[in-house]
Design an enzyme around this catalytic site. Structure first.
Site, PDB file in Angstrom:
ATOM      1  N   TYR A   1     -28.893  53.760 -21.430  1.00 50.46           N
ATOM      2  CA  TYR A   1     -27.477  53.421 -21.285  1.00 50.46           C
ATOM      3  C   TYR A   1     -26.835  54.512 -20.431  1.00 50.46           C
ATOM      4  O   TYR A   1     -25.893  55.189 -20.834  1.00 50.46           O
ATOM      5  CB  TYR A   1     -26.784  53.299 -22.648  1.00 50.46           C
ATOM      6  CG  TYR A   1     -27.186  52.067 -23.438  1.00 50.46           C
ATOM      7  CD1 TYR A   1     -27.856  51.016 -22.828  1.00 50.46           C
ATOM      8  CD2 TYR A   1     -26.881  51.945 -24.793  1.00 50.46           C
ATOM      9  CE1 TYR A   1     -28.222  49.882 -23.546  1.00 50.46           C
ATOM     10  CE2 TYR A   1     -27.242  50.812 -25.513  1.00 50.46           C
ATOM     11  CZ  TYR A   1     -27.916  49.787 -24.882  1.00 50.46           C
ATOM     12  OH  TYR A   1     -28.265  48.672 -25.596  1.00 50.46           O
ATOM     13  N   ARG A   2     -27.390  54.706 -19.254  1.00 49.44           N
ATOM     14  CA  ARG A   2     -27.017  55.800 -18.356  1.00 49.44           C
ATOM     15  C   ARG A   2     -25.505  55.941 -18.260  1.00 49.44           C
ATOM     16  O   ARG A   2     -24.799  54.977 -18.015  1.00 49.44           O
ATOM     17  CB  ARG A   2     -27.578  55.518 -16.966  1.00 49.44           C
ATOM     18  CG  ARG A   2     -27.120  56.531 -15.928  1.00 49.44           C
ATOM     19  CD  ARG A   2     -28.108  57.584 -15.651  1.00 49.44           C
ATOM     20  NE  ARG A   2     -29.388  57.017 -15.245  1.00 49.44           N
ATOM     21  CZ  ARG A   2     -30.512  57.718 -15.295  1.00 49.44           C
ATOM     22  NH1 ARG A   2     -30.512  58.961 -15.727  1.00 49.44           N
ATOM     23  NH2 ARG A   2     -31.634  57.159 -14.921  1.00 49.44           N
TER      24      ARG A   2
END
Ligand SMILES: Cc1cc2nc3c(=O)[nH]c(=O)nc-3n(C[C@H](O)[C@H](O)[C@H](O)COP(=O)(O)OP(=O)(O)OC[C@H]3O[C@@H](n4cnc5c(N)ncnc54)[C@H](O)[C@@H]3O)c2cc1C
Ligand SMILES: *[C@@H]1O[C@H](CO)[C@@H](O)[C@H](O)[C@H]1NC(C)=O
Ligand SMILES: *[C@@H]1O[C@H](CO)[C@@H](O)[C@H](O)[C@H]1NC(C)=O
Ligand SMILES: *[C@@H]1O[C@H](CO)[C@@H](O)[C@H](O)[C@H]1NC(C)=O
Ligand SMILES: *[C@@H]1O[C@H](CO)[C@@H](O)[C@H](O)[C@H]1NC(C)=O
Ligand SMILES: *[C@@H]1O[C@H](CO)[C@@H](O)[C@H](O)[C@H]1NC(C)=O
Ligand SMILES: *[C@@H]1O[C@H](CO)[C@@H](O)[C@H](O)[C@H]1NC(C)=O
Ligand SMILES: *[C@@H]1O[C@H](CO)[C@@H](O)[C@H](O)[C@H]1NC(C)=O
Length: 526
Positions: free
Chosen positions: A471-472
């Site tokens: 979930y950069r």
């Protein structure tokens, strides 16, 4: 309801160009292309490599670039575009690309499925080449030894389809969105509805093939256990170009059960959400119940929707629910029995779709932003009341709660780079999607997600706030491309990897001392 939870640019923060790359910024005419093409042709002269190499003047340059842009934030005219795109067909093309890019002193971005929420696989603030792995997409499923070998450019939908085509009682624990690419998903962790039973995607990987900075093709045996450990959750992009992973398949019953029920605030959902929090990580590990919380702006309330996947039939599911989570009031009529592959359709789109939709690579992205948190303590009842108020006020931020526990708690924190194991009750995803173009809209939506993230501070882990690499989120810290300092990288590195960060730095220093494989959140060298 849009349950295709499949859809997210750099913060408006301009990164300073590191000195080592500045020499090429002026050479954006044809000469970079000529030099690169010359190098590639020399190395692989028998192939027609020019048909795999695109410069901005090639008519299909834009469509090749856009084919795997999965977030409209990075599809603007002001987004810096790659100087060259290479679309390898074979491993030697990848080897040559690494050597030729290195010779030219340029930054390389590696893209498999293109779902990176901050676009790091195909956007950079300095001139770069794009290595697009989407043609390397073979999948070999071997039911006899319960394994599959998958190239990075395949999607998880294609993987699921191929497993199902050979066996109705085998599956693989990975994400629910079919267009997600194998390369980023597996190197960054990977989770889905089988997580409580079988752990993460990376917990089920038995071998890998990677091309290193010296263009050597390495497998588990030749790369060694340290590098093999790092590319199972530490992100591939810091270490080399992953070509394929070998997976261990898992068993599923011929029939599984799903349900989706929604509640609103008026229907007492604080109590139900409060109860979910107490049971979701402790209930039978055959059961995964995701909770989606969404503000309803017309009624000034919150919708809570519970979506479940169960490895068994509906009767047993109702029993499990009655004894573990009676507050939700699940009855047989709420449950749908189906095959595992149909349950994947149920989660990602619609169970009435043909299974072949899993092979579909087309995807209409929105503008999106994601953030994440890990919860080690329960949110108090009045905490939820204030959360509802805040969400209604902010209007646009949705939350997704994913329960942990089960198999996740049995795997040690340092077994893979992914550290969020025992002691984590659930993970929060902060999600905003929007359709309106322009910087103003972007600022508004992204800001709303940051405001809610700040609001959650008292409820999350006090010392070190955790985050999920896949979930950069560049808000949690960045370092300089080509010159990632240990101090800067430690800020995001410890959120993603906790104590595993230092081991990742050691591996990185051993395999890529000159930091060729670099991006805004890569692992630094010592
Ligand atoms: C719509 C949507 C749904 C999602 N659902 C889930 C989910 O259910 N579960 C979950 O765990 N995650 C989920 N994710 C997150 C997803 O797992 C990550 O975005 C993942 O990194 C995407 O992989 P990719 O190959 O598509 O992305 P890319 O953008 O191609 O790559 C992501 C990162 O990996 C690097 N990389 C890619 N390929 C290679 C390679 N071959 N070698 C070395 N480095 C490489 C890239 O450089 C980049 O840093 C979802 C994301 C989206 C957008
Ligand atoms: C790298 O960054 C540091 C500061 O973080 C700076 O002092 C140094 O000059 C930079 N070096 C290069 C090569 O960019
Ligand atoms: C790009 O254009 C050049 C000529 O300008 C051509 O030789 C090359 O084959 C083209 N590449 C692709 C991928 O079409
Ligand atoms: C990107 O923008 C172009 C127009 O500039 C559009 O044709 C294309 O569909 C867009 N692609 C994505 C993935 O948003
Ligand atoms: C292509 O080039 C790479 C190195 O750049 C080399 O290892 C490989 O053998 C070459 N392959 C072919 C088929 O020419
Ligand atoms: C599914 O498997 C059959 C053989 O069992 C094969 O003929 C068919 O091509 C496969 N389908 C796909 C899409 O791979
Ligand atoms: C809400 O739930 C609690 C316990 O689950 C119950 O005691 C209470 O009566 C319920 N309130 C309403 C309005 O349904
Ligand atoms: C962000 O949103 C909050 C609350 O909605 C608001 O008070 C603040 O001014 C916004 N900040 C920016 C930079 O837009």
């Amino acid at each position: 309801m849009n349950v295709f939870k499949c859809s997210y640019r750099l913060p408006l923060l301009l990164l300073v160009l590191p000195l080592i790359f500045q020499s090429v910024t002026s050479a954006i005419d044809g000469s970079v292309y000529e030099t690169f093409l010359g190098c590639m042709s020399k190395r692989n002269s028998s192939d027609h490599v020019s048909s795999l190499i695109y410069n901005p003047k090639n008519s299909s340059y834009s469509s090749t670039l856009q084919a795997y842009i999965r977030n409209k934030r990075f599809n603007t005219s002001s987004t810096l575009k790659p100087v060259i795109i290479v679309t390898p067909l074979h491993v030697p093309h990848v080897q040559s690309t690494i050597l030729c890019t290195k010779n030219m002193g340029m930054n390389l971005r590696i893209r498999s499925g293109g779902h990176d929420f901050e676009g790091l696989s195909y956007v950079s603030d300095i001139n770069f080449l794009l290595l697009d792995m989407s043609n390397l997409q073979s999948i070999n499923v071997n039911i006899e030894d319960e394994t599959a070998t998958v190239q990075v450019g395949a999607t998880i939908g294609e993987l699921y389809y191929n497993i199902w085509n050979k066996s109705k009682v085998h599956a693989f624990p990975a994400g629910v969105c079919p267009t997600v690419g194998i390369g980023g998903h597996i190197s960054g962790g990977g989770y889905g509805v089988l997580m409580r039973k079988y752990g993460l995607t990376v917990d089920n990987i038995i071998d890998a093939t990677i091309v290193d900075v010296n263009a050597r093709v390495l497998t588990r045996k030749s790369m060694g256990e340290d590098l093999f450990w790092a590319i199972r959750g530490g992100g591939g992009a810091s270490f080399g170009v992953v070509i394929s992973y070998k997976l261990h398949l898992v068993r599923v019953p011929e029939t599984v059960t799903v349900f989706r029920v929604s509640k609103t605030f008026q229907q007492n959902d604080t109590d139900i959400v409060y109860s979910w929090q107490h049971v979701a990580d402790k209930i039978d590990r055959d059961l995964f119940i995701r909770l989606n919380l969404k503000p309803d702006n017309t009624k000034n309330t919150i919708h809570a929707s519970f979506t479940a996947f169960f490895l068994g039939n509906s009767e047993r599911l109702v029993n499990v629910m009655n004894s573990g989570f009676p507050e939700l009031g699940i009855q047989i009529s709420d449950c749908k029995m189906m095959s595992w592959i149909e349950s994947e359709l149920f989660w990602s789109s619609n169970v009435n779709n043909p299974v072949e939709i899993l092979l579909e690579r087309k995807y209409s992205p929105k503008f999106s932003k994601r953030k994440s948190d890990y919860m080690q303590t329960l949110i108090p009842r009045n905490g939820f009341e204030s959360l509802w108020k805040k969400m209604v006020e902010l209007k646009v931020v949705e939350l997704v709660f994913n329960p942990y526990g089960g198999r996740m708690s049995e795997i040690g924190e340092s077994e893979t780079p992914f550290p969020h194991r025992a002691g984590n009750i659930f993970k929060i995803q902060y999600s905003v999607n929007w359709d309106k173009e322009g910087a103003e809209a972007e600022e508004y939506y992204v800001n709303q997600s940051r405001v809610l993230y700040e609001f959650m501070t008292p409820f999350v882990s006090k010392n070190l706030r955790g985050a999920y690499l896949n979930y950069r989120d560049l808000d949690i810290g960045t370092s300089f491309v080509g010159n990632n300092s240990y101090e800067d990288a430690k800020v995001y590195g410890e959120k993603y990897f906790k104590g595993n960060f230092d081991r990742l730095v050691k591996v990185k220093t051993t395999v890529d001392r000159d930091n060729f494989f670099t991006n805004e959140q890569s692992i630094p060298t010592l």
